[in-house]
Design a protein around this motif. Structure first.
Motif, PDB file in Angstrom:
ATOM      1  N   SER A 107      15.006 -15.071  -2.479  1.00 44.37           N
ATOM      2  CA  SER A 107      15.533 -15.067  -1.111  1.00 44.37           C
ATOM      3  C   SER A 107      15.618 -13.630  -0.600  1.00 44.37           C
ATOM      4  CB  SER A 107      16.897 -15.754  -1.053  1.00 44.37           C
ATOM      5  OG  SER A 107      17.835 -15.063  -1.842  1.00 44.37           O
ATOM      6  N   GLY A 108      15.837 -12.673  -1.497  1.00 45.42           N
ATOM      7  CA  GLY A 108      15.906 -11.266  -1.111  1.00 45.42           C
ATOM      8  C   GLY A 108      14.580 -10.776  -0.555  1.00 45.42           C
ATOM      9  N   ILE A 109      13.500 -11.133  -1.230  1.00 43.22           N
ATOM     10  CA  ILE A 109      12.202 -10.635  -0.765  1.00 43.22           C
ATOM     11  C   ILE A 109      11.825 -11.303   0.559  1.00 43.22           C
ATOM     12  CG2 ILE A 109      10.879 -12.206  -2.276  1.00 43.22           C
ATOM     13  CD1 ILE A 109       9.722  -8.728  -1.279  1.00 43.22           C
ATOM     14  N   ILE A 110      12.144 -12.581   0.703  1.00 44.86           N
ATOM     15  CA  ILE A 110      11.826 -13.271   1.958  1.00 44.86           C
ATOM     16  C   ILE A 110      12.599 -12.643   3.123  1.00 44.86           C
ATOM     17  CG2 ILE A 110      12.234 -15.443   3.189  1.00 44.86           C
ATOM     18  CD1 ILE A 110      11.375 -16.832   0.587  1.00 44.86           C
ATOM     19  N   GLU A 111      13.888 -12.407   2.884  1.00 44.00           N
ATOM     20  CA  GLU A 111      14.683 -11.792   3.958  1.00 44.00           C
ATOM     21  C   GLU A 111      14.189 -10.381   4.242  1.00 44.00           C
ATOM     22  OE1 GLU A 111      18.878 -12.252   3.829  1.00 44.00           O
ATOM     23  OE2 GLU A 111      18.754 -14.428   3.580  1.00 44.00           O
ATOM     24  N   ALA A 112      13.822  -9.647   3.197  1.00 41.68           N
ATOM     25  CA  ALA A 112      13.363  -8.272   3.397  1.00 41.68           C
ATOM     26  C   ALA A 112      12.122  -8.248   4.288  1.00 41.68           C
ATOM     27  CB  ALA A 112      13.078  -7.610   2.052  1.00 41.68           C
ATOM     28  N   VAL A 113      11.159  -9.114   3.988  1.00 46.76           N
ATOM     29  CA  VAL A 113       9.921  -9.109   4.771  1.00 46.76           C
ATOM     30  C   VAL A 113      10.204  -9.538   6.219  1.00 46.76           C
ATOM     31  CG1 VAL A 113       7.579 -10.031   4.956  1.00 46.76           C
ATOM     32  CG2 VAL A 113       8.551  -9.543   2.698  1.00 46.76           C
ATOM     33  N   ALA A 114      11.013 -10.593   6.375  1.00 47.77           N
ATOM     34  CA  ALA A 114      11.314 -11.062   7.736  1.00 47.77           C
ATOM     35  C   ALA A 114      12.101 -10.005   8.515  1.00 47.77           C
ATOM     36  CB  ALA A 114      12.098 -12.377   7.671  1.00 47.77           C
ATOM     37  N   GLU A 115      13.035  -9.339   7.859  1.00 48.51           N
ATOM     38  CA  GLU A 115      13.815  -8.293   8.537  1.00 48.51           C
ATOM     39  C   GLU A 115      12.931  -7.101   8.899  1.00 48.51           C
ATOM     40  OE1 GLU A 115      17.224  -7.878   9.355  1.00 48.51           O
ATOM     41  OE2 GLU A 115      17.537 -10.022   9.016  1.00 48.51           O
ATOM     42  N   MET A 116      11.997  -6.758   8.017  1.00 52.45           N
ATOM     43  CA  MET A 116      11.080  -5.653   8.327  1.00 52.45           C
ATOM     44  C   MET A 116      10.261  -5.980   9.564  1.00 52.45           C
ATOM     45  SD  MET A 116       9.821  -4.588   4.485  1.00 52.45           S
ATOM     46  CE  MET A 116       8.562  -3.405   4.981  1.00 52.45           C
ATOM     47  N   ARG A 117       9.857  -7.244   9.644  1.00 49.23           N
ATOM     48  CA  ARG A 117       9.085  -7.661  10.826  1.00 49.23           C
ATOM     49  C   ARG A 117       9.939  -7.562  12.078  1.00 49.23           C
ATOM     50  NH1 ARG A 117       6.065  -8.109  14.363  1.00 49.23           N
ATOM     51  NH2 ARG A 117       4.892  -9.929  15.074  1.00 49.23           N
ATOM     52  N   MET A 118      11.181  -8.022  11.990  1.00 51.60           N
ATOM     53  CA  MET A 118      12.058  -8.009  13.171  1.00 51.60           C
ATOM     54  C   MET A 118      12.438  -6.585  13.562  1.00 51.60           C
ATOM     55  SD  MET A 118      14.533 -11.360  12.885  1.00 51.60           S
ATOM     56  CE  MET A 118      15.056 -11.214  11.196  1.00 51.60           C
ATOM     57  N   ALA A 119      12.489  -5.680  12.585  1.00 54.35           N
ATOM     58  CA  ALA A 119      12.872  -4.303  12.884  1.00 54.35           C
ATOM     59  C   ALA A 119      11.652  -3.458  13.285  1.00 54.35           C
ATOM     60  CB  ALA A 119      13.562  -3.681  11.668  1.00 54.35           C
ATOM     61  N   GLY A 120      10.483  -4.095  13.342  1.00 51.70           N
ATOM     62  CA  GLY A 120       9.289  -3.373  13.764  1.00 51.70           C
ATOM     63  C   GLY A 120       8.714  -2.474  12.683  1.00 51.70           C
ATOM     64  N   LEU A 121       9.042  -2.727  11.437  1.00 57.22           N
ATOM     65  CA  LEU A 121       8.494  -1.914  10.347  1.00 57.22           C
ATOM     66  C   LEU A 121       7.180  -2.491   9.837  1.00 57.22           C
ATOM     67  CD1 LEU A 121      11.830  -1.354   8.384  1.00 57.22           C
ATOM     68  CD2 LEU A 121      10.714   0.192  10.019  1.00 57.22           C
ATOM     69  N   LEU A 122       6.848  -3.642  10.378  1.00 58.39           N
ATOM     70  CA  LEU A 122       5.729  -4.420   9.866  1.00 58.39           C
ATOM     71  C   LEU A 122       5.078  -5.057  11.079  1.00 58.39           C
ATOM     72  CD1 LEU A 122       4.970  -5.427   6.956  1.00 58.39           C
ATOM     73  CD2 LEU A 122       6.410  -7.386   7.420  1.00 58.39           C
ATOM     74  N   ASP A 123       3.739  -4.990  11.176  1.00 52.99           N
ATOM     75  CA  ASP A 123       3.129  -5.654  12.334  1.00 52.99           C
ATOM     76  C   ASP A 123       2.767  -7.097  11.984  1.00 52.99           C
ATOM     77  OD1 ASP A 123       0.777  -5.626  10.909  1.00 52.99           O
ATOM     78  OD2 ASP A 123      -0.151  -4.010  12.081  1.00 52.99           O
ATOM     79  N   SER A 124       2.193  -7.791  12.979  1.00 55.83           N
ATOM     80  CA  SER A 124       1.986  -9.227  12.752  1.00 55.83           C
ATOM     81  C   SER A 124       0.906  -9.465  11.701  1.00 55.83           C
ATOM     82  CB  SER A 124       1.638  -9.936  14.062  1.00 55.83           C
ATOM     83  OG  SER A 124       0.359  -9.519  14.481  1.00 55.83           O
ATOM     84  N   ALA A 125       0.052  -8.479  11.456  1.00 55.20           N
ATOM     85  CA  ALA A 125      -0.958  -8.635  10.406  1.00 55.20           C
ATOM     86  C   ALA A 125      -0.352  -8.391   9.031  1.00 55.20           C
ATOM     87  CB  ALA A 125      -2.105  -7.679  10.641  1.00 55.20           C
ATOM     88  N   GLY A 126       0.868  -7.873   9.019  1.00 54.97           N
ATOM     89  CA  GLY A 126       1.520  -7.637   7.738  1.00 54.97           C
ATOM     90  C   GLY A 126       1.363  -6.212   7.235  1.00 54.97           C
ATOM     91  N   LEU A 127       0.935  -5.302   8.110  1.00 55.69           N
ATOM     92  CA  LEU A 127       0.780  -3.897   7.701  1.00 55.69           C
ATOM     93  C   LEU A 127       2.098  -3.148   7.844  1.00 55.69           C
ATOM     94  CD1 LEU A 127      -2.625  -2.615   9.104  1.00 55.69           C
ATOM     95  CD2 LEU A 127      -1.898  -2.758   6.702  1.00 55.69           C
ATOM     96  N   ILE A 128       2.471  -2.396   6.798  1.00 54.06           N
ATOM     97  CA  ILE A 128       3.702  -1.616   6.842  1.00 54.06           C
ATOM     98  C   ILE A 128       3.410  -0.302   7.563  1.00 54.06           C
ATOM     99  CG2 ILE A 128       5.475  -0.456   5.465  1.00 54.06           C
ATOM    100  CD1 ILE A 128       5.019  -2.426   3.253  1.00 54.06           C
ATOM    101  N   GLY A 129       4.283   0.040   8.504  1.00 58.39           N
ATOM    102  CA  GLY A 129       4.100   1.276   9.270  1.00 58.39           C
ATOM    103  C   GLY A 129       4.482   2.504   8.460  1.00 58.39           C
ATOM    104  N   SER A 130       3.983   3.668   8.908  1.00 59.79           N
ATOM    105  CA  SER A 130       4.326   4.929   8.241  1.00 59.79           C
ATOM    106  C   SER A 130       5.629   5.463   8.802  1.00 59.79           C
ATOM    107  CB  SER A 130       3.213   5.943   8.490  1.00 59.79           C
ATOM    108  OG  SER A 130       3.179   6.236   9.889  1.00 59.79           O
ATOM    109  N   ALA A 131       6.129   6.554   8.214  1.00 57.73           N
ATOM    110  CA  ALA A 131       7.348   7.204   8.720  1.00 57.73           C
ATOM    111  C   ALA A 131       7.134   7.644  10.163  1.00 57.73           C
ATOM    112  CB  ALA A 131       7.714   8.384   7.824  1.00 57.73           C
ATOM    113  N   ALA A 132       5.949   8.191  10.436  1.00 55.46           N
ATOM    114  CA  ALA A 132       5.663   8.673  11.785  1.00 55.46           C
ATOM    115  C   ALA A 132       5.637   7.512  12.778  1.00 55.46           C
ATOM    116  CB  ALA A 132       4.322   9.411  11.788  1.00 55.46           C
ATOM    117  N   GLN A 133       4.998   6.391  12.368  1.00 55.39           N
ATOM    118  CA  GLN A 133       4.884   5.244  13.286  1.00 55.39           C
ATOM    119  C   GLN A 133       6.230   4.591  13.561  1.00 55.39           C
ATOM    120  OE1 GLN A 133       2.068   3.312  10.784  1.00 55.39           O
ATOM    121  NE2 GLN A 133       0.371   3.517  12.241  1.00 55.39           N
ATOM    122  N   THR A 134       7.074   4.557  12.578  1.00 56.29           N
ATOM    123  CA  THR A 134       8.318   3.810  12.736  1.00 56.29           C
ATOM    124  C   THR A 134       9.507   4.713  12.988  1.00 56.29           C
ATOM    125  OG1 THR A 134       8.752   3.961  10.383  1.00 56.29           O
ATOM    126  CG2 THR A 134       7.535   2.022  11.130  1.00 56.29           C
ATOM    127  N   GLY A 135       9.341   5.997  12.752  1.00 60.51           N
ATOM    128  CA  GLY A 135      10.452   6.928  12.922  1.00 60.51           C
ATOM    129  C   GLY A 135      11.516   6.755  11.856  1.00 60.51           C
TER     130      GLY A 135
END
Ligand code: FES
Length: 653
Positions: free
Chosen positions: A470-498
């Motif tokens: 459940s931790g990993i599922i919430e982590a991925v969904a939260e990353m998506r909601m926080a804009g750390l992850l795009d819809s293709a599933g790519l994780i953003g860099s420090a520069a992209q996400t600040g």
């Protein structure tokens, strides 16, 4: 002639009986459910009733006095020795003298309704396979020679009207000693496989057996084996327990166990031995916890996926590892526990194995179907039981479909870089602030969030060790909601996400959740590889559900039920954000807890429920995901988070 009117509550059954008829006899004549173990001898007290004197004009009853006979000698002796609650009478002793209303309290009903805990769960009617009967057997006579068993069966016929009784050999072996120990009075446990099948004597005790018989409802999972010890009189769970499935040492998941059986001569037999031994230990452990004698545990129901089912029975699971996934049998089975080598149980204990739905969809899914009863509702329900294989049911009153989908073990925290099993110290819930991108989390074993005061002290024992399913599922969904992850599933860099929490990881990035290295703990991150693993798992789950919806020709479902231990822990919102399940309002996603275990328990308490699940399984349409080309299409489209094309409302918030 004087024939008083008697009305039984709560059944409402009524009729006239000759004055002087006992309440028990009147109940039998009128088809009223009133328990009895001693057959009216005034010693078991199962027949207790509460005569309700008073104004019952609506039933045509006006007399209120002396409607029942006074206590007789038997009843007085019982009351003196064992006590009788005020207002209670022994139904087998009290005679009906005048018009009367008689209440049969729940504990005196053989087929009482057991209310299930969840608010919307339907009650279960007790209809157990076992009943107890006290019989007085005629002693042997030199002048009319006959066997002890023949005189016992004759007594059952004469005293209980039970015909065609058989006996299991181990019980026969003890028969003569037991009859003499009981001075020719014994209590017999009679087991039937169906309402009209002739009963079998599966246990005997000298004299009157006090107390209840028990059964075990077992959910045989590939990782854990869980059991409920249930009173077969009240339907209550008196103890629950679980152990790890020792077959894990032959392979973590089902397919690796099937391969073990394929590659190693005698491998299947080894796994069979291991699981049977585990069931023996589990039975002993749970009986000890509850303080119940093993000889009271006489009925078992077992549910499990097809591989677990076959290995338990000693059937080679090799066919289940390859198309077309043929089962040795999908039928429900009745077997003596001894045939499965569960040696701690009494000789006469019987096992009922629920039917299997298909080569990939087991008796555990059948039990979920029994418990959740989609076939009793107009609403279209999607029920998913997530393990390494997701078993998926879709249906309503008109039609029920089933399939399984190869989600793999990612939802259980396996194949995830910081993943682990659900155990103290594992992160089970996580929230990421959409502005600061900072995480806060909770670990199993503490109710505190990581930014609560006292968190460090509260988790000093366990540490923060990894991410469970459940931790990993919430982590991925939260990353998506926080804009750390795009819809293709790519994780953003420090520069992209600040966010400084985005750390380089090879050519990709990872999100740093917790750095425990200062205190010797692990660094917990979500990597691009983790996201890929979750995408594969969730696409498989979604595609399976979608395939069933295609088959049903619908675009939406009314509600989603998450079953299983996993379903109990996963948050509906995060499941929706991830696109694991088709979009529905978040309030229409519910958790059913261990529905397979509940189904096993319902079947344990009721022969009628066993017939119900057998009939339901026969009419379930199986959809095979492996050969269906549309599965691949759905799978690809579902890889996006939440989905490439299907509308999902959750991310719009
Ligand atoms: Fe046993 Fe009445 S039937 S006490």
């Amino acid at each position: 002639p004087n024939s008083p009117l008697v009305v039984f509550t709560p059944s409402g059954k009524r009729g006239r009986v000759p004055a002087g008829t006992t309440v028990l006899e009147a109940a039998r004549r009128l088809g009223v459910d009133l328990d009895s173990v001693c057959g009216g001898r005034g010693i078991c007290s199962r027949c207790q009733v509460a005569p309700a004197f008073g104004q019952f004009a609506k039933h045509g009853i006006t007399s209120t006095e002396a409607a029942l006979s006074d206590w007789n000698r038997v009843e007085a002796r019982y009351a003196e020795k064992r006590g009788l609650a005020p207002g209670r009478r022994l139904g087998c002793q009290a005679q009906i003298l005048a018009d009367v209303v008689i209440d049969v309290p729940a504990e005196s009903q053989l087929h009482r309704q057991v209310i299930r805990k969840a608010a919307d769960a339907r009650p279960v009617e007790m209809d157990p396979a076992l009943r107890l009967c006290l019989v007085e057997v005629t002693p042997p006579d030199m002048h009319a020679p006959s066997g002890d068993l023949e005189r016992l069966t004759e007594a059952l016929r004469a005293q209980w009207g039970i015909e065609g009784v058989t006996i299991s050999l181990p019980v026969l072996a003890d028969l003569q000693t037991t009859l003499r120990a009981g001075n020719w009075t014994v209590t017999a446990a009679l087991h039937r496989t169906s309402a009209d099948a002739p009963p079998r004597i599966t246990a005997l005790w000298p004299g009157l057996l006090e107390g209840d018989l028990y059964g075990l409802a077992i959910d045989l999972g590939s990782t854990t084996i869980a059991a409920h010890l249930v009173s077969l009189r009240s339907g209550e769970v008196v103890a629950s327990s679980g152990i790890m499935n020792p077959q894990i040492r032959f392979g973590e998941d089902l397919m690796s166990r099937v391969s073990y059986a394929m590659m190693n001569p005698g491998g299947a037999a080894e796994m069979t031995g291991a699981v049977r031994e585990a069931l023996t230990h589990l039975a002993q452990k749970i009986a000890a916890t509850a303080g119940i004698d093993m000889d009271r545990i006489l009925d078992l129901t077992i549910v499990g996926n097809p591989v677990m089912h076959h290995l338990l029975l000693g059937l080679d699971p090799v066919e289940l590892g390859q198309a077309p996934f043929a089962l040795a049998t999908s039928e429900a089975l009745n077997l003596p526990a001894r045939n499965l080598g569960i040696s701690a149980l009494p000789e006469g204990a019987q096992i009922y194995l629920l039917p299997l739905i298909a080569g990939h969809v087991g008796a555990d899914a059948a039990a979920v179907a029994l418990s959740e009863a989609p076939d009793h509702s107009d609403e279209l329900a999607l029920i998913v039981d997530v393990g390494t294989n997701a078993e998926i049911l879709l249906g309503n009153r008109h039609r029920v479909l089933a399939c399984s989908s190869p989600t793999g073990p990612a939802f259980e925290g396996a194949q995830i870089s910081s993943g682990q099993r659900a155990a103290p110290g594992a992160i089970e819930a996580i929230r990421i602030d959409p502005t600061t991108k900072e995480p806060r989390f909770r670990v199993i074993g503490s109710d505190l969030w990581s930014d609560d005061p006292g968190f460090a002290e509260a988790t000093a024992q366990t540490g923060v060790t990894g991410l469970c399913g459940s931790g990993i599922i919430e982590a991925v969904a939260e990353m998506r909601m926080a804009g750390l992850l795009d819809s293709a599933g790519l994780i953003g860099s420090a520069a992209q996400t600040g966010s400084a929490r985005m750390i380089p990881e090879g050519r990709t990035h990872a999100y740093l959740i917790h750095d425990g290295s200062a205190s010797g703990g692990p660094v917990i991150t979500v990597t691009q590889g983790d996201i890929r693993a979750i995408q594969l798992a969730k696409s498989a789950l979604y595609a399976g559900a979608r395939l069933l919806m295609d088959e049903m020709e619908v675009d939406a479902v009314d509600r989603v039920v998450l079953a299983g231990a996993f379903g109990a822990h996963i948050s509906p919102l995060h499941a929706l954000v991830l696109g694991m399940i088709p979009d529905v309002p978040v309030e229409d996603v519910t958790s059913a807890g261990n529905a397979a275990g509940t189904g096993a328990r319902i079947a344990l308490c009721s022969l009628a429920a066993r017939r119900r699940v057998e009939a339901l399984v026969r009419r379930i349409t199986k959809v095979e995901t492996a050969i269906e080309p549309r599965f691949q299409e759905h799978f690809v489209a579902a890889s996006a988070i939440p989905h490439a094309t299907a509308p999902f409302t959750q991310l719009r918030r």
